[in-house]
Design an enzyme around this catalytic site. Structure first.
Site, PDB file in Angstrom:
ATOM      1  N   ASP A 122       0.738  -1.304  -0.207  1.00 34.95           N
ATOM      2  CA  ASP A 122       0.048  -0.199   0.094  1.00 34.95           C
ATOM      3  C   ASP A 122       0.992   1.264   0.450  1.00 34.95           C
ATOM      4  O   ASP A 122       2.172   1.195   0.778  1.00 34.95           O
ATOM      5  CB  ASP A 122      -1.177   0.176   1.469  1.00 34.95           C
ATOM      6  N   ASP A 140      -6.547  -1.402  -4.399  1.00 31.21           N
ATOM      7  CA  ASP A 140      -7.651  -1.429  -3.146  1.00 31.21           C
ATOM      8  C   ASP A 140      -8.511  -0.275  -4.168  1.00 31.21           C
ATOM      9  O   ASP A 140     -10.157  -0.491  -3.838  1.00 31.21           O
ATOM     10  CB  ASP A 140      -7.259  -0.936  -2.704  1.00 31.21           C
TER      11      ASP A 140
END
Length: 163
Positions: A122, A140
């Site tokens: 991330d 995401d």
């Protein structure tokens, strides 16, 4: 339904999401150390390398390791279901094909991370003051947008069917 009339062509969007996700993660991994941060928009957005061993918003990230395989298998099963759904969807039904393709591309992008690294990479850090939204990535974002669109299009399709 013939191959030409189904929505499998939308797999190209899934592929584009997957490629964008993997390229952006590669760039971040090449230029950042874990938890290193670079401001993008002061008071709102940083690039920050983070690893997520759980699911959305780090759910089950400290569960001891079994979650890696659980979420990998779950994402693979969901991906197979989504491809089958696209195959049964007429090409003209973009309100179904678009969200399914977004979710599929994102799911595969995160599965690749889990299989390669044991965690998801991330890097998007949205924040205000001391409050930080959980870090996320292109995959995401695609999953979230796809899920919201699927719900919204489903709600609106239901209203039109009743009138």
């Amino acid at each position: 339904m013939t191959t030409r009339s189904n929505a499998l062509i939308w797999l190209l969007l899934s592929l584009a999401i997957l490629v964008a996700d993997q390229i952006t993660k590669w760039i971040v991994l090449q230029h950042f150390e874990l938890h290193e941060s670079m401001p993008v928009i002061a008071g709102l957005l940083n690039w920050t390398l983070a690893y997520n061993e759980g699911a959305a918003f780090s759910f089950l990230s400290d569960a001891g390791g079994w979650q890696r395989w659980f979420f990998t298998v779950l994402a693979i099963v969901v991906s197979i279901v989504l491809v089958a759904w696209l195959k049964r969807t007429p090409r003209s039904e973009w309100t179904t094909a678009l969200p399914l393709s977004l979710v599929l591309g994102g799911a595969v992008g995160n599965v690749i991370d889990r299989m390669r690294f044991g965690h998801v990479v991330d890097f998007v850090d949205v924040y205000h003051g001391d409050w930080h939204f959980p870090a996320f990535n292109v995959a995401d974002s695609a999953i979230s947008v796809g899920a919201v669109l699927l719900i919204l299009f489903g709600l609106f399709a239901g209203k039109h069917a009743k009138t």
